[in-house]
Design a protein around this motif. Structure first.
Motif, mmCIF file in Angstrom:
data_model
loop_
_atom_site.group_PDB
_atom_site.id
_atom_site.type_symbol
_atom_site.label_atom_id
_atom_site.label_comp_id
_atom_site.label_asym_id
_atom_site.label_seq_id
_atom_site.Cartn_x
_atom_site.Cartn_y
_atom_site.Cartn_z
ATOM 1 N N PRO A 127 0.762 -1.245 0.000
ATOM 2 C CA PRO A 127 0.000 0.000 0.000
ATOM 3 C C PRO A 127 0.795 1.300 0.000
ATOM 4 C CG PRO A 127 0.090 -0.878 2.216
ATOM 5 C CD PRO A 127 0.790 -1.872 1.322
ATOM 6 N N GLY A 128 2.078 1.258 0.337
ATOM 7 C CA GLY A 128 2.842 2.499 0.475
ATOM 8 C C GLY A 128 4.010 2.579 -0.479
ATOM 9 N N THR A 129 4.760 3.664 -0.354
ATOM 10 C CA THR A 129 5.966 3.879 -1.143
ATOM 11 C C THR A 129 7.087 4.274 -0.206
ATOM 12 O OG1 THR A 129 4.654 4.658 -3.016
ATOM 13 C CG2 THR A 129 6.983 5.233 -3.026
ATOM 14 N N VAL A 130 8.272 3.692 -0.401
ATOM 15 C CA VAL A 130 9.443 4.028 0.408
ATOM 16 C C VAL A 130 10.586 4.468 -0.495
ATOM 17 C CG1 VAL A 130 8.846 2.430 2.278
ATOM 18 C CG2 VAL A 130 10.360 1.659 0.433
ATOM 19 N N VAL B 166 10.288 2.426 -4.181
ATOM 20 C CA VAL B 166 9.551 1.196 -4.446
ATOM 21 C C VAL B 166 8.298 1.122 -3.585
ATOM 22 C CG1 VAL B 166 11.571 -0.146 -5.167
ATOM 23 C CG2 VAL B 166 10.907 -0.142 -2.776
ATOM 24 N N SER B 167 7.373 0.286 -4.008
ATOM 25 C CA SER B 167 6.175 0.005 -3.218
ATOM 26 C C SER B 167 6.576 -0.790 -1.981
ATOM 27 C CB SER B 167 5.178 -0.820 -4.034
ATOM 28 O OG SER B 167 4.782 -0.124 -5.180
ATOM 29 N N THR C 94 8.180 -4.890 3.820
ATOM 30 C CA THR C 94 8.035 -5.827 2.718
ATOM 31 C C THR C 94 8.140 -5.055 1.408
ATOM 32 O OG1 THR C 94 6.571 -7.191 4.075
ATOM 33 C CG2 THR C 94 6.545 -7.601 1.704
ATOM 34 N N LEU C 95 9.016 -5.527 0.512
ATOM 35 C CA LEU C 95 9.299 -4.869 -0.763
ATOM 36 C C LEU C 95 9.068 -5.850 -1.903
ATOM 37 C CD1 LEU C 95 12.714 -3.358 0.388
ATOM 38 C CD2 LEU C 95 10.513 -2.175 0.355
ATOM 39 N N TYR D 250 10.142 6.232 5.073
ATOM 40 C CA TYR D 250 8.709 6.067 4.837
ATOM 41 C C TYR D 250 7.955 7.125 5.631
ATOM 42 C CZ TYR D 250 4.022 4.038 4.991
ATOM 43 O OH TYR D 250 2.672 3.846 4.902
ATOM 44 N N LEU D 251 7.233 7.993 4.944
ATOM 45 C CA LEU D 251 6.414 9.038 5.572
ATOM 46 C C LEU D 251 7.182 9.817 6.647
ATOM 47 C CD1 LEU D 251 2.983 7.207 5.955
ATOM 48 C CD2 LEU D 251 3.672 8.821 4.171
#
Length: 118
Positions: free
Chosen positions: A19-22, A47-48, A75-76, A90-91
């Protein structure tokens, strides 16, 4: 035996569920413009990802002190290159990589154990 097509399908399904991007950051040496060098963190990829607390505490030594860190699991997508010396952002949270699950058989994702540094 699992076929290459089945592994690719599992990896694609797992990647679609992130669900996210890092941002992946790596320590890099730069010229300081005066004949010396300085180290800085450079973004080496986006990446997601899924970022989750591990739920267990772990003691480690930093600066001569014992610190209890709560580890995180990030998790990538399969095939993502992550070094044990990298950082993941991340955020606005920065995580230091402790260890990665790669390489391994039947890789559908890369799982990275981290601790938050800021």
């Amino acid at each position: 035996m699992i076929t290459a097509t089945e592994i690719a399908t599992m990896a694609a399904t797992l990647t679609a569920s992130l669900p996210g991007t890092v941002y992946l950051s790596r320590a890099t040496t730069f010229s300081d413009g005066m004949g010396g060098v300085t180290d800085a963190w450079a973004n080496v990829g986006t990446v997601s990802a899924r970022v989750s607390p591990d739920g267990r505490g772990e003691d480690r030594i930093a600066g001569g002190e014992v610190i209890n860190d709560s580890p995180w699991v990030i998790t990538l997508p399969a095939g993502t290159s992550v070094l044990d010396t990298d950082r993941i952002v991340y955020l606005g949270q920065t995580f230091e990589v402790l260890r990665s699950s790669t390489p391994r058989s039947y890789e559908a994702c890369v799982r990275v154990e981290c601790v938050e540094v800021s």
